[in-house]
Design an enzyme around this catalytic site. Structure first.
Site, PDB file in Angstrom:
ATOM      1  N   CYS A  65     -17.744  10.176   4.497  1.00 14.85           N
ATOM      2  CA  CYS A  65     -17.689   9.253   5.636  1.00 14.85           C
ATOM      3  C   CYS A  65     -17.454   7.867   5.047  1.00 14.85           C
ATOM      4  O   CYS A  65     -16.997   7.756   3.910  1.00 14.85           O
ATOM      5  CB  CYS A  65     -18.942   9.340   6.504  1.00 14.85           C
ATOM      6  SG  CYS A  65     -20.488   8.767   5.776  1.00 14.85           S
ATOM      7  N   HIS A  98     -31.150  18.711 -11.768  1.00 17.11           N
ATOM      8  CA  HIS A  98     -32.577  18.597 -11.461  1.00 17.11           C
ATOM      9  C   HIS A  98     -32.941  19.024 -10.047  1.00 17.11           C
ATOM     10  O   HIS A  98     -34.062  19.472  -9.812  1.00 17.11           O
ATOM     11  CB  HIS A  98     -33.051  17.166 -11.679  1.00 17.11           C
ATOM     12  CG  HIS A  98     -32.981  16.738 -13.103  1.00 17.11           C
ATOM     13  ND1 HIS A  98     -33.477  15.530 -13.527  1.00 17.11           N
ATOM     14  CD2 HIS A  98     -32.457  17.341 -14.207  1.00 17.11           C
ATOM     15  CE1 HIS A  98     -33.273  15.398 -14.836  1.00 17.11           C
ATOM     16  NE2 HIS A  98     -32.644  16.483 -15.263  1.00 17.11           N
TER      17      HIS A  98
END
Length: 147
Positions: A65, A98
């Site tokens: 966007c 992670h």
């Protein structure tokens, strides 16, 4: 690998470049829209891409966007989605290592085409490290079931 991609009317500027970049790597792209520059609402495309990832129609998703922020917030409302908005490659890499992110978002008003491709590459090339991170990802998933 299959990647669902979606954008609003502002992200449409970068979407063809990212699709071409992914297809050049042999990745199948599932285009969830938008398909033109007519004003539209980014939550529609966030949901379409998130649903494709959760249903396993796609392995991963990419959303674009103006800033990447709104569309990533909307995607994160779908259970099972861990979307990250990134404006540089290092965070994209760490988000996969992670946090096992499954949707990458960025803004066409924030980054250009070449940087977007670098971010996508780092994100795709990174692998979830598991181990101590697995517990945290499970804790995040548990939040989705709490009232």
């Amino acid at each position: 690998m299959k990647i669902a991609i979606g954008c609003d009317h502002v992200g449409i500027i970068l979407k063809p470049t990212i699709i071409e970049h992914l297809e050049a790597k042999g990745i199948t792209v599932i285009d969830k829209g938008a398909h033109g520059e007519q004003r539209t609402d980014y939550p529609l495309y966030a949901k379409a891409v998130a649903d494709a990832v959760v249903s396993q129609e796609a392995d991963l998703g990419i959303l674009i966007c103006g800033s990447g922020i709104g569309i990533s917030i909307a995607a994160n409302k779908v259970n099972g989605i861990r979307a990250v908005v990134c404006s540089e490659p290092y965070s994209a890499k760490l988000s996969r290592q992670h946090n096992n992110t499954n949707i990458l978002a960025f803004g066409s008003r924030v980054i250009g085409a070449e940087l977007a491709k670098m971010i996508v590459d780092e994100w795709l090339n990174a692998q979830f490290e598991g181990d101590r991170h697995q517990k945290r990802v499970e804790m995040i998933a548990a939040l989705e079931t709490q009232p």
